[in-house]
Design an enzyme around this catalytic site. Structure first.
Site, PDB file in Angstrom:
ATOM      1  N   GLY A  51       5.084 -15.643   0.858  1.00 48.38           N
ATOM      2  CA  GLY A  51       6.190 -16.491   1.273  1.00 48.38           C
ATOM      3  C   GLY A  51       7.378 -16.585   0.337  1.00 48.38           C
ATOM      4  N   TRP A  53       9.741 -14.434  -0.331  1.00 51.37           N
ATOM      5  CA  TRP A  53      10.989 -13.939   0.266  1.00 51.37           C
ATOM      6  C   TRP A  53      11.533 -14.959   1.263  1.00 51.37           C
ATOM      7  CZ3 TRP A  53      11.787  -8.039   1.222  1.00 51.37           C
ATOM      8  CH2 TRP A  53      11.641  -7.352   0.002  1.00 51.37           C
ATOM      9  N   ASP A  71       3.325 -11.753   9.698  1.00 47.55           N
ATOM     10  CA  ASP A  71       2.269 -11.263   8.810  1.00 47.55           C
ATOM     11  C   ASP A  71       0.918 -11.489   9.479  1.00 47.55           C
ATOM     12  OD1 ASP A  71       2.411 -10.871   5.360  1.00 47.55           O
ATOM     13  OD2 ASP A  71       0.504 -10.811   6.421  1.00 47.55           O
ATOM     14  N   ASP A 113       8.471  -6.443   3.042  1.00 45.09           N
ATOM     15  CA  ASP A 113       7.749  -6.228   1.790  1.00 45.09           C
ATOM     16  C   ASP A 113       6.285  -5.930   2.105  1.00 45.09           C
ATOM     17  OD1 ASP A 113       7.970  -6.048  -1.018  1.00 45.09           O
ATOM     18  OD2 ASP A 113       7.080  -8.028  -1.287  1.00 45.09           O
ATOM     19  N   LYS A 153      10.104  -2.030   1.614  1.00 44.17           N
ATOM     20  CA  LYS A 153       9.313  -1.392   0.558  1.00 44.17           C
ATOM     21  C   LYS A 153       8.496  -0.249   1.138  1.00 44.17           C
ATOM     22  CE  LYS A 153       5.602  -3.570  -0.950  1.00 44.17           C
ATOM     23  NZ  LYS A 153       4.886  -4.651  -1.647  1.00 44.17           N
TER      24      LYS A 153
END
Length: 197
Positions: A51, A53, A71, A113, A153
């Site tokens: 969390g 970000w 997620d 990410d 990423k």
């Protein structure tokens, strides 16, 4: 004495500043360099657990912004006002499901990410990371408004250069970037797209 650039220093800084993870400093650095986050934006955060970000983005987009996190695991932080969480596997989630469950039609920024559960087998981990990042890019291309941005990423390996070429073709600016906050031994890089065509 630990240098500021060491992993321990970033970890301590994150905890001292109330962030869920040290990865916040990667986003912060790239935001300062490329101007990704602004007040009032709609932002999709793929792989949002734990969390950090979301925490940083909420400060930047403010009360008029809209944050949507995705997620398999719920974020370990309280979601800010104007945000929602979708518990889903990125590889199975569709753009229409994101629109339906979030109420947001288009986004200004899609950031990811997300990382696979690593096995320690370099080639396998890189292939799984590439698959997830390709899914993030596909989601971004479906949901970004013209002029929007993408940040994701990926573990560097075969196929990443092709992914960067896709981003260069779809955005006015496309490139790879390794933030200072990334561990030096890490094979991760971030792919940036600015200005969705």
């Amino acid at each position: 004495m630990t240098r500021l650039g060491s992993p321990d220093a970033y970890y301590r800084r994150a905890k001292n500043q109330g962030y869920a993870a040290r990865s916040v400093f990667k986003l912060q650095e790239m935001d300062k360099r490329y101007g990704l986050l602004r007040s009032g934006q709609a932002v999709l955060d793929l792989g949002c657990h734990p969390g950090s970000w979301l925490q940083y983005a909420s400060q930047k987009v403010g009360r008029s912004g809209r944050l949507v996190g995705v997620d398999l695991q719920e974020p370990g932080v309280s979601l800010p006002q104007g945000s929602c969480f979708i518990q889903a596997d990125l590889l199975e989630l569709t753009p229409d499901q994101v629109r339906e469950r979030s109420g947001v039609e288009v986004f200004d920024l899609v950031m990811s990410d997300v990382a696979p559960r690593t096995s320690g087998i370099k080639d396998r981990d890189a292939a799984q990371s590439l698959e997830l990042t390709q899914a993030a890019l596909d989601m971004a291309l479906a949901l970004l408004r013209p002029g929007g941005s993408f940040l994701a990423k990926v573990f560097f390996g075969p196929g990443v250069d092709d992914l960067i070429r896709q981003v260069k073709g779809a955005f006015k600016l496309g490139k790879g970037h390794k933030p200072d906050a990334s561990r030096s031994a890490s094979k991760e890089i971030y792919i940036l797209g600015r200005g969705r065509k």
